[in-house]
Scaffold this motif. Structure first.
Motif, short mmCIF file in Angstrom:
data_model
loop_
_atom_site.label_atom_id
_atom_site.label_comp_id
_atom_site.label_asym_id
_atom_site.label_seq_id
_atom_site.Cartn_x
_atom_site.Cartn_y
_atom_site.Cartn_z
N VAL A 39 -2.09 -0.09 9.45
CA VAL A 39 -1.96 -1.53 9.21
C VAL A 39 -1.54 -2.26 10.49
CG1 VAL A 39 -0.67 -3.22 7.82
CG2 VAL A 39 -1.48 -1.12 6.77
N GLU A 85 5.82 5.24 -2.34
CA GLU A 85 6.56 6.03 -1.35
C GLU A 85 6.38 7.51 -1.62
OE1 GLU A 85 10.57 3.78 -0.58
OE2 GLU A 85 9.92 3.39 -2.63
N GLN A 95 0.16 5.17 4.86
CA GLN A 95 -0.92 4.51 5.59
C GLN A 95 -0.44 3.31 6.40
OE1 GLN A 95 -3.44 4.71 2.15
NE2 GLN A 95 -4.97 5.78 3.36
N ARG A 96 0.87 3.25 6.54
CA ARG A 96 1.48 2.14 7.27
C ARG A 96 0.93 2.03 8.70
NH1 ARG A 96 6.75 -0.53 6.95
NH2 ARG A 96 7.29 0.70 5.12
N PHE A 107 3.36 -5.92 5.89
CA PHE A 107 3.16 -4.73 5.06
C PHE A 107 4.44 -4.40 4.30
CE2 PHE A 107 3.63 -0.18 4.39
CZ PHE A 107 2.41 0.20 3.88
N GLU A 108 4.29 -3.96 3.04
CA GLU A 108 5.41 -3.36 2.30
C GLU A 108 4.89 -2.11 1.61
OE1 GLU A 108 8.64 -4.13 1.95
OE2 GLU A 108 8.78 -6.26 2.52
N ALA A 109 5.75 -1.10 1.51
CA ALA A 109 5.35 0.15 0.84
C ALA A 109 5.48 0.01 -0.66
CB ALA A 109 6.22 1.29 1.34
N ASP A 156 2.96 4.17 1.64
CA ASP A 156 3.71 4.18 2.92
C ASP A 156 3.05 5.08 3.96
OD1 ASP A 156 4.36 6.54 1.64
OD2 ASP A 156 6.53 6.35 1.92
N TRP A 198 0.84 -1.21 0.00
CA TRP A 198 0.00 0.00 0.00
C TRP A 198 0.87 1.25 0.00
CZ3 TRP A 198 -4.93 -1.85 -0.24
CH2 TRP A 198 -5.97 -0.93 -0.24
#
Ligand code: TXA
Ligand code: MG
Length: 353
Positions: free
Chosen positions: A275, A285, A271-272, A280-282, A269, A267
């Motif tokens: 989560v 960016e 909105q990390r 999660f991975e960005a 970054d 998603w």
């Protein structure tokens, strides 16, 4: 066969060029993705590409050249619209489809009378192409059906033991394959979107046609672009596009996890935080869509390497660069898009639980 992996410099460019001249195949970096190259005039070498990749033989290859002057050794005609694109965007992440030169074998073009030509903007790739001294046809250097490789290690993972040499030019800045546009018809036709966007093309050419298969799961006629009819870019994990809020993605994630899946969310970054402790991975960016194109294939491969079996990935706006990112994501997801209306029962059947 032992596969050597060497940093691409003047010396190794020569070594790679010697292999190309002797009818071998060599993986090389470009600014988009890594390619698997052969001398475009050598049919036996071209055949090795299809074998190493497991690629269907009717899917044509793009021919890479070092200079604009070399294009006429590959194409029989350069229409005025193509000339405009060559002047404006080459070297760069664009492939123009032109009537083929009679010397280019049909094994390169998948039997078509046309040929895709491009000049990569990657400096080391140009040095390698110059050393080869011939046009180099190269598809992406992945096993057929897998996401395109954006690092030399990705190529190694797919093709170790099948090719003699991988030239390492670092990680690809573009991250998705070149824009492909045909200039063989009356109106230019976009066959594959890329970092040279529709908006950029139309600023030079006026209105262009966009092939309907770019965003839809349509049966494609062979004449337009054979590549589009094949499943592409798919990791082992089930990829699902989420065209809804991050909270919605989190509830899909929780449902999958509760049912024994190992999910991950890709998603924005920023909105990390929402989560929490979920995987999660960005993908995006700092709101920069170019980061999404650079990260997409690498993250799909990483998800596989880390054993995730379900990837929830954010939908993106289909303007500008977003069109090419959505095009790749839709193929990775076999066109499955979840929305806030998606019910638990539907998700169950999609995930096979
Ligand atoms: O960025 C790129 O284009 C990378 C790097 C290595 O240059 N190459 C690449 O090649 O992505 P490949 O083979 O994975 O994708 C080539 C696409 C296919 O979808 C193919 O059908 C299309 O270009 N194509 C090639 N020649 C064509 C032609 N004559 N007519 C229509 N489509 C063509
Ligand atoms: Mg490919």
């Amino acid at each position: 066969m032992k596969t050597e992996l060497l940093f691409l410099n003047e010396q190794t460019a020569q070594k790679g060029a010697e292999l190309i001249k002797s009818g071998e195949i060599v993986a090389m970096p470009t600014e988009t993705v890594y390619g698997l190259g052969a001398n475009a005039f050598n049919e036996a070498a071209v055949k090795k590409i299809f074998e190493a990749k497991g690629r269907p033989s009717d899917n044509p290859l793009i021919v890479h050249v070092a200079s604009k002057e070399q294009i006429c050794t590959v194409a029989s005609e350069i229409p005025p619209a193509a000339q405009l694109l060559i002047e404006k965007f080459m070297p760069g992440p664009i492939t123009v489809v032109l009537p083929k030169h009679k010397e280019i074998p049909y094994s390169v073009t998948g039997g078509l009378e046309t040929v895709g030509v491009r000049i990569p903007a990657h400096k080391q790739a140009q040095m390698f192409l110059e050393a080869c001294g011939c046009p180099v046809c190269a598809p992406s250097a992945n096993s057929s059906g897998k996401p395109s490789p954006t690092t030399a290690m990705h190529v190694f993972d797919d093709l170790n033991g099948k090719i003699p040499l991988i030239l390492d030019g670092g990680s690809c800045q573009g991250g998705i394959e070149s824009t492909v546009i045909s200039l063989c018809g009356e109106t230019p036709l976009l066959l594959r979107p890329g970092l040279i966007t529709v908006e950029m093309l139309e600023a030079v050419l006026g209105k262009i046609n966009v092939h309907p298969a770019i965003l839809k799961d349509e049966c494609v006629d062979k004449a337009a672009s054979p590549g589009m009819k094949y499943k592409h870019y798919s990791p082992k994990a089930r990829v699902l596009i989420v065209d809804a809020s991050i909270d919605c993605a989190c509830s899909f994630y929780d449902f999958a996890a509760k049912n024994g899946k190992k999910p991950i969310i890709l998603w924005n970054d920023d909105q990390r935080a929402q989560v929490g402790s979920r995987n999660f991975e960005a993908l995006i960016e700092n709101g920069d869509m170019l980061s999404a194109s650079k990260n997409l294939f690498a993250l799909l491969r990483k998800a596989d390497d880390q054993g995730f079996d379900t990837v929830f990935i954010t939908a993106v706006n289909q303007k500008d660069t977003g069109l090419s990112i959505m095009n790749r994501m839709l193929r990775a997801a076999a066109f499955t898009v979840l929305t806030e209306k998606t019910q638990a029962e539907q998700l169950k059947s999609i995930l096979g639980i």
